[in-house]
Scaffold this active site. Structure first.
Site, PDB file in Angstrom:
ATOM      1  N   THR A 128       0.849  -1.190   0.000  1.00 55.07           N
ATOM      2  CA  THR A 128       0.000   0.000   0.000  1.00 55.07           C
ATOM      3  C   THR A 128       0.887   1.244   0.000  1.00 55.07           C
ATOM      4  O   THR A 128       2.065   1.172   0.355  1.00 55.07           O
ATOM      5  CB  THR A 128      -0.966  -0.012   1.198  1.00 55.07           C
ATOM      6  OG1 THR A 128      -0.206  -0.113   2.396  1.00 55.07           O
ATOM      7  CG2 THR A 128      -1.942  -1.182   1.098  1.00 55.07           C
ATOM      8  N   THR A 169       1.582   4.384   1.632  1.00 53.52           N
ATOM      9  CA  THR A 169       2.423   4.875   2.736  1.00 53.52           C
ATOM     10  C   THR A 169       3.310   3.762   3.271  1.00 53.52           C
ATOM     11  O   THR A 169       4.484   3.981   3.592  1.00 53.52           O
ATOM     12  CB  THR A 169       1.554   5.465   3.864  1.00 53.52           C
ATOM     13  OG1 THR A 169       0.794   6.553   3.320  1.00 53.52           O
ATOM     14  CG2 THR A 169       2.397   5.971   5.020  1.00 53.52           C
ATOM     15  N   CYS A 170       2.772   2.564   3.348  1.00 51.70           N
ATOM     16  CA  CYS A 170       3.530   1.430   3.865  1.00 51.70           C
ATOM     17  C   CYS A 170       4.744   1.127   2.997  1.00 51.70           C
ATOM     18  O   CYS A 170       5.835   0.860   3.507  1.00 51.70           O
ATOM     19  CB  CYS A 170       2.625   0.199   3.961  1.00 51.70           C
ATOM     20  SG  CYS A 170       1.126   0.474   4.913  1.00 51.70           S
ATOM     21  N   SER A 171       4.570   1.184   1.681  1.00 54.64           N
ATOM     22  CA  SER A 171       5.643   0.852   0.742  1.00 54.64           C
ATOM     23  C   SER A 171       6.596   2.007   0.472  1.00 54.64           C
ATOM     24  O   SER A 171       7.772   1.792   0.206  1.00 54.64           O
ATOM     25  CB  SER A 171       5.047   0.388  -0.589  1.00 54.64           C
ATOM     26  OG  SER A 171       4.421  -0.853  -0.433  1.00 54.64           O
ATOM     27  N   LEU A 225       7.880   0.809   5.840  1.00 51.85           N
ATOM     28  CA  LEU A 225       8.885  -0.251   5.762  1.00 51.85           C
ATOM     29  C   LEU A 225      10.246   0.279   5.316  1.00 51.85           C
ATOM     30  O   LEU A 225      11.257  -0.030   5.955  1.00 51.85           O
ATOM     31  CB  LEU A 225       8.402  -1.389   4.864  1.00 51.85           C
ATOM     32  CG  LEU A 225       9.360  -2.566   4.674  1.00 51.85           C
ATOM     33  CD1 LEU A 225       9.785  -3.186   5.997  1.00 51.85           C
ATOM     34  CD2 LEU A 225       8.733  -3.616   3.754  1.00 51.85           C
TER      35      LEU A 225
END
Length: 157
Positions: free
Chosen positions: A45, A47-49, A53
């Protein structure tokens, strides 16, 4: 919701390993270790990518230099997705954990319903765990990304 001083529950999770996957329990996985655990609403997703992370990948050495034995990322995704995402993000220094059915997330009281986005997912958070006990817990407000980012965790260590 889990609180400071609480123990990590004995809930099944799937550890993504070089050789595949391994069923374990969260309390066993974190026993005897100082762990930074961060959760994302979903692998791959935005923001996550783009930020969450990758921030931990970049700062992994600095975080581990503070006495951290394990940096772990958990999401309500299956082990195959977590493996592919970790590989795509060059996250060798991060332990990827699949919470496929959301049992761990629910046990912590950190689930959220996202409707068509993906159903039940985890709230975005980071915690510091010492020998299975929560020492720091930073849960993001909805649609925010401040207190769970790698820089905030590093400053808390």
């Amino acid at each position: 919701m889990i609180q400071l001083g609480n123990s990590i529950p004995a809930v099944s999770v799937t550890l993504v390993t070089k050789d595949g996957q391994e069923a374990t329990t969260a309390d066993t996985l974190f026993a005897g270790k100082k762990v930074v655990l961060f959760a994302v609403p979903g692998a791959f997703t935005p923001t996550c990518s783009a930020h969450h992370l990758p921030g931990f990948v970049v700062l992994a050495d600095e975080i581990k230099a503070k006495g951290v034995d394990m940096i772990a990322c958990i999401s309500v995704n299956d082990a195959f997705v977590m493996r592919a995402w970790g590989e795509q993000q060059n996250a060798e220094a991060i332990t990827m954990i699949a919470d496929g059915a959301g049992a761990f997330t629910k046990a912590l009281g950190l689930e959220m319903e996202t409707g068509d986005f993906g159903g039940m997912r985890s709230q975005r958070y980071a915690m510091i765990i010492d020998n299975g006990v929560v020492k720091q817990l930073n849960v993001e407000a909805p649609k925010q990304f401040e207190v769970s980012k790698a820089e905030a965790v590093l400053a808390a260590l």
